[in-house]
Scaffold this motif. Sequence first.
Motif, PDB file in Angstrom:
ATOM      1  N   GLY A   3      51.461  34.298  23.383  1.00 45.83           N
ATOM      2  CA  GLY A   3      52.607  33.936  24.211  1.00 45.83           C
ATOM      3  C   GLY A   3      52.349  34.092  25.694  1.00 45.83           C
ATOM      4  O   GLY A   3      53.287  34.284  26.473  1.00 45.83           O
ATOM      5  N   MET A   4      51.083  33.981  26.103  1.00 43.09           N
ATOM      6  CA  MET A   4      50.718  34.112  27.520  1.00 43.09           C
ATOM      7  C   MET A   4      50.770  32.729  28.178  1.00 43.09           C
ATOM      8  O   MET A   4      49.760  32.155  28.575  1.00 43.09           O
ATOM      9  N   ALA A   5      51.985  32.218  28.309  1.00 41.20           N
ATOM     10  CA  ALA A   5      52.185  30.815  28.674  1.00 41.20           C
ATOM     11  C   ALA A   5      51.787  30.486  30.102  1.00 41.20           C
ATOM     12  O   ALA A   5      51.523  29.325  30.417  1.00 41.20           O
ATOM     13  N   GLN A   6      51.757  31.474  30.978  1.00 40.39           N
ATOM     14  CA  GLN A   6      51.447  31.206  32.388  1.00 40.39           C
ATOM     15  C   GLN A   6      50.006  31.566  32.747  1.00 40.39           C
ATOM     16  O   GLN A   6      49.634  31.497  33.916  1.00 40.39           O
ATOM     17  N   SER A   7      49.215  31.949  31.768  1.00 38.68           N
ATOM     18  CA  SER A   7      47.861  32.443  32.032  1.00 38.68           C
ATOM     19  C   SER A   7      46.824  31.336  31.917  1.00 38.68           C
ATOM     20  O   SER A   7      47.006  30.374  31.166  1.00 38.68           O
ATOM     21  N   HIS A   8      45.718  31.514  32.647  1.00 38.14           N
ATOM     22  CA  HIS A   8      44.684  30.480  32.711  1.00 38.14           C
ATOM     23  C   HIS A   8      43.304  31.125  32.771  1.00 38.14           C
ATOM     24  O   HIS A   8      43.103  32.123  33.459  1.00 38.14           O
ATOM     25  N   PHE A   9      42.350  30.508  32.081  1.00 41.39           N
ATOM     26  CA  PHE A   9      40.943  30.838  32.259  1.00 41.39           C
ATOM     27  C   PHE A   9      40.222  29.760  33.067  1.00 41.39           C
ATOM     28  O   PHE A   9      39.003  29.809  33.196  1.00 41.39           O
ATOM     29  N   GLN A  10      40.956  28.788  33.596  1.00 41.10           N
ATOM     30  CA  GLN A  10      40.300  27.788  34.441  1.00 41.10           C
ATOM     31  C   GLN A  10      39.954  28.407  35.791  1.00 41.10           C
ATOM     32  O   GLN A  10      40.779  29.103  36.399  1.00 41.10           O
ATOM     33  N   GLN A  11      38.739  28.145  36.238  1.00 38.80           N
ATOM     34  CA  GLN A  11      38.289  28.566  37.561  1.00 38.80           C
ATOM     35  C   GLN A  11      37.598  27.382  38.218  1.00 38.80           C
ATOM     36  O   GLN A  11      36.607  26.889  37.669  1.00 38.80           O
ATOM     37  N   GLY A  30      37.315  35.969  34.668  1.00 42.79           N
ATOM     38  CA  GLY A  30      37.944  34.718  35.061  1.00 42.79           C
ATOM     39  C   GLY A  30      39.420  34.533  34.780  1.00 42.79           C
ATOM     40  O   GLY A  30      39.976  33.483  35.103  1.00 42.79           O
ATOM     41  N   LEU A  31      40.107  35.508  34.199  1.00 41.62           N
ATOM     42  CA  LEU A  31      41.507  35.318  33.811  1.00 41.62           C
ATOM     43  C   LEU A  31      42.458  35.446  34.992  1.00 41.62           C
ATOM     44  O   LEU A  31      42.418  36.423  35.739  1.00 41.62           O
ATOM     45  N   TRP A  32      43.321  34.444  35.161  1.00 37.87           N
ATOM     46  CA  TRP A  32      44.481  34.522  36.041  1.00 37.87           C
ATOM     47  C   TRP A  32      45.702  34.746  35.144  1.00 37.87           C
ATOM     48  O   TRP A  32      45.900  34.020  34.167  1.00 37.87           O
ATOM     49  N   THR A  33      46.531  35.737  35.472  1.00 38.20           N
ATOM     50  CA  THR A  33      47.687  36.009  34.632  1.00 38.20           C
ATOM     51  C   THR A  33      48.801  36.672  35.436  1.00 38.20           C
ATOM     52  O   THR A  33      48.602  37.078  36.578  1.00 38.20           O
ATOM     53  N   THR A  34      49.970  36.772  34.818  1.00 38.26           N
ATOM     54  CA  THR A  34      51.104  37.470  35.411  1.00 38.26           C
ATOM     55  C   THR A  34      51.237  38.843  34.776  1.00 38.26           C
ATOM     56  O   THR A  34      50.678  39.112  33.713  1.00 38.26           O
TER      57      THR A  34
END
Length: 371
Positions: free
Chosen positions: A211-219, A254-258
């Motif tokens: 349920g990590m809907a706002q998270s991204h591994f894109q860099q 690389g993870l961007w998350t809230t």
Amino acid sequence: MAQKCKKWFETGKEQLTPESKSELGERIDRCLKRHKHAGVGIAYFENGEIFWTSSHGFADLEKQLPVNDKTLFQAASISKPVSAVAALRLVEEGAICLDEDVNLKLKSWAIDDNGFQGKHKVTLRRLLNHSSGLNVSGFPGYLPAKPLPTALQILNGEAPANTEAIKLHKEPGTGVSYSGGGYVVLQVLLSDITGKPYAEALSELVLQPAGMAQSHFQQPLPQEAATNAAQPYQSNGQAVAGGARVYPELAAAGLWTTRCDLIQFGMEIQDSVTGRSRKLLSKRMALEMLTPMEKTDGFGLGFRVHLKSQRISYFHSGMNEGYECFMLVHSSPERGIAIMTNRQNSFPLIEKLARIMMRSDHGYIPKLRRR
């Protein structure tokens, strides 16, 4: 009210009321001001529910944009336990074994024995608990305007990679040597097994189920997400020159998350530990993940683990250029915290906030240190 708030955090016998939440927020604001901080996002859970979240300071000081629910921070090395869960899901699916030579599954690249690897092989378990014997502890990142290396170029130390080639520098299984390089090997390994780009594979294996809907591994971040990214700051409050660094070492950093997505991940791991949920892992595999082996300095498979009187505390910190963060879960009583910041040298503040929120007399609080 001050006494009631203090009592709740020291004993856990009082409910956190709206008034005491407000007082706690004011206390944190004073703490941030004293530490000359930029922004902080905090999320706290108890017994499988997010109990309290709080945002303080600014995601962008120049534009006076406050931290909010959608603010993205770089999770830095907390990317590692998230990546470890993806690997363990593939173990449960039978796609790889924890204790086999990873060269049997690597297609794009292979680990050279470098004179070390005899009967002891680099296994998935050893990649995850930093006993692989591989080098390169961390990564400095890349300026957004600069060319980015591929994962294979990082492994081989080829331009434009800015770190040395990843190779064995000690016998596998003979002790811990913290290795972000080992997690780049993991990155290539998981892409080879799934046949998908790493960011896509991690979204399917971990981010979506958790349920990590706002998270991204894109860099770098997709443009639509970049508008929510916190700007990074040095310890003196000056913006990091050139903006947020790009980390193509996705599995390692690389993870961007809230802060809410990160605590959601912690809750899902704990739900796996108790057997309440299998969204990420079975109970058996979750307990395997949180069992440190000898000579690994408390590392389980992705997390560091502290065991005392049948209580499990598991945690990981993260530090990229201009971002520092921390996640900690206590299994008994069940509670966890995620703290994310956009300023260098935030660990003293993070540790102080963790002690306030987690009631250290009820569980382990690690001493945070910069690697």
